[in-house]
Scaffold this motif. Sequence first.
Motif, PDB file in Angstrom:
ATOM      1  N   TRP A 165      24.788 -48.207 -20.229  1.00 32.14           N
ATOM      2  CA  TRP A 165      26.137 -47.869 -20.796  1.00 32.14           C
ATOM      3  C   TRP A 165      27.175 -48.196 -19.808  1.00 32.14           C
ATOM      4  O   TRP A 165      27.130 -47.870 -18.829  1.00 32.14           O
ATOM      5  N   HIS A 166      28.214 -49.172 -20.192  1.00 30.12           N
ATOM      6  CA  HIS A 166      29.135 -49.437 -19.388  1.00 30.12           C
ATOM      7  C   HIS A 166      30.525 -49.837 -20.107  1.00 30.12           C
ATOM      8  O   HIS A 166      30.530 -50.242 -21.104  1.00 30.12           O
ATOM      9  N   GLN A 167      31.711 -49.878 -19.061  1.00 22.66           N
ATOM     10  CA  GLN A 167      32.850 -50.775 -19.678  1.00 22.66           C
ATOM     11  C   GLN A 167      32.736 -51.788 -18.745  1.00 22.66           C
ATOM     12  O   GLN A 167      32.167 -51.651 -17.622  1.00 22.66           O
ATOM     13  N   ASP A 168      33.146 -53.059 -19.141  1.00 20.99           N
ATOM     14  CA  ASP A 168      33.041 -54.181 -18.391  1.00 20.99           C
ATOM     15  C   ASP A 168      34.213 -54.119 -17.242  1.00 20.99           C
ATOM     16  O   ASP A 168      33.937 -54.991 -16.207  1.00 20.99           O
ATOM     17  N   CYS A 169      35.095 -53.256 -17.155  1.00 18.75           N
ATOM     18  CA  CYS A 169      35.886 -53.076 -15.992  1.00 18.75           C
ATOM     19  C   CYS A 169      35.371 -51.909 -15.272  1.00 18.75           C
ATOM     20  O   CYS A 169      36.060 -51.449 -14.568  1.00 18.75           O
ATOM     21  N   VAL A 208      32.700 -59.618 -31.245  1.00 19.98           N
ATOM     22  CA  VAL A 208      33.935 -59.582 -30.300  1.00 19.98           C
ATOM     23  C   VAL A 208      34.310 -58.105 -29.751  1.00 19.98           C
ATOM     24  O   VAL A 208      34.381 -57.086 -30.657  1.00 19.98           O
ATOM     25  N   HIS A 209      34.354 -58.001 -28.496  1.00 19.71           N
ATOM     26  CA  HIS A 209      34.465 -56.608 -28.066  1.00 19.71           C
ATOM     27  C   HIS A 209      35.704 -56.579 -26.927  1.00 19.71           C
ATOM     28  O   HIS A 209      35.715 -57.313 -26.277  1.00 19.71           O
ATOM     29  N   VAL A 210      36.503 -55.564 -27.054  1.00 24.03           N
ATOM     30  CA  VAL A 210      37.365 -55.457 -26.001  1.00 24.03           C
ATOM     31  C   VAL A 210      36.527 -54.861 -24.800  1.00 24.03           C
ATOM     32  O   VAL A 210      35.694 -53.974 -24.776  1.00 24.03           O
ATOM     33  N   MET A 266      33.284 -48.778 -24.521  1.00 23.19           N
ATOM     34  CA  MET A 266      31.859 -48.389 -24.273  1.00 23.19           C
ATOM     35  C   MET A 266      30.641 -49.084 -24.839  1.00 23.19           C
ATOM     36  O   MET A 266      30.524 -49.035 -26.106  1.00 23.19           O
ATOM     37  N   HIS A 267      30.016 -49.725 -24.133  1.00 22.81           N
ATOM     38  CA  HIS A 267      28.629 -50.593 -24.650  1.00 22.81           C
ATOM     39  C   HIS A 267      27.615 -50.757 -23.824  1.00 22.81           C
ATOM     40  O   HIS A 267      27.458 -50.486 -22.673  1.00 22.81           O
ATOM     41  N   ALA A 268      26.424 -51.015 -24.670  1.00 20.72           N
ATOM     42  CA  ALA A 268      24.993 -51.277 -23.744  1.00 20.72           C
ATOM     43  C   ALA A 268      24.277 -52.273 -24.381  1.00 20.72           C
ATOM     44  O   ALA A 268      24.617 -52.585 -25.495  1.00 20.72           O
TER      45      ALA A 268
HETATM   46 FE   LIG Z   1      29.310 -55.747 -20.866  1.00 22.18          FE
END
Ligand SMILES: [Fe+2]
Length: 371
Positions: free
Chosen positions: A249-253, A316-318, A322-324
Amino acid sequence: MTLAPARPADLDPRALALAVADTRRAGSLTFLVGGHTLTYRADGDEVLESDVPDGETVVRLEPGAWQDLVAQLRTPINLLLAGSLTFERGGFDQLAAWDRVLRYLHAGFPPYTPRDLQGRDPAATMTLDDSDEELRQQLETVGYLHVRGVFSPEEMAAANAAVDELAAQARPHDDQSWWVGTDDGDKLCRLVYSTLRSAALKAIEQDPRLARLGRLLDSDAVVTADRMEGSAVLIKVPGQTQGLSNIPWHQDCGMGGHAILCPAVSIGIQLTGSTAGSGNLLMVPGSHGQTLPYQWHNRSDVPVVEIDTAIGDVTVHVQDVMHASPKPTGEGGRRTMYVTFYPRTLLDHVGPGEAFNDLVRNRTAEVAGLA
Ligand SMILES: [Fe+2]
């Protein structure tokens, strides 16, 4: 002089109370920055500030690092890994538990609450026949889109052939790819800067269907083929792996850069389609622009959507949703090409070879060379 940045003008006491609820157990927190001191202490639903260095956790950092933390350019984990902060008392778990409060007080990011999705289905699929306004509203509200049938199977077959060519040329430590260790030796898990080496993939990167989706939130957003790892192709390796094939799990930033990266939008072109068996994408709907509690995934009250796709679909994701990308439960093998649309101002800050991932990848090669 006080170290404490001005609090958000529209601070919502209920949001602060929610943020501080998870922080209280971590005890008080002191920052020592140059000759200055700032201590945060939970007091009921409020957070008190003082210049007495009596926190149960005490963190020392240089003024530049402190400014980067407050400006949302670097995160606690970024500063820790770079050796830019030291603990005089306590440790990272306590600092991380304060992150929700710090992000709210410093930058106005509210703590996560299940967002009102305005009747929108977080598992909905869209198509290119939907209007820009409909696509934009779904993306803004949920934080991601699943768009079916953007590319034909024939287009994806051609793209897969191009990926096969690049994969055949790739070697560990070539600075153009990522690898993971397995019981059967090293396996390729990511090709980076792919469109600098493949005309077929370049054509996909520049496709107007992607430009339409990538610019829903920012009509001036840019694709950076030669920076930020350009357009990368992810290849999910099955089984036990050592390295970065399965991304928790992470945010790209999450490693930093929020202030210059977001609201970048990443488009995942599904070259193979995806399932839990081949490795799919998990999302927390509506989590963009918010901060989840530290180690939230050990809790059961956060909704998660699993996105299974067919060949030629795109996600498409901002970047700060939060994604994994979990370990495949079966045969693995998902291939996804990621094309990211960044705010144009990113070009002022990050040149070729200067992204966080470039530094990590380059250091990996150096370490391997020394070994
Ligand atoms: Fe990512």
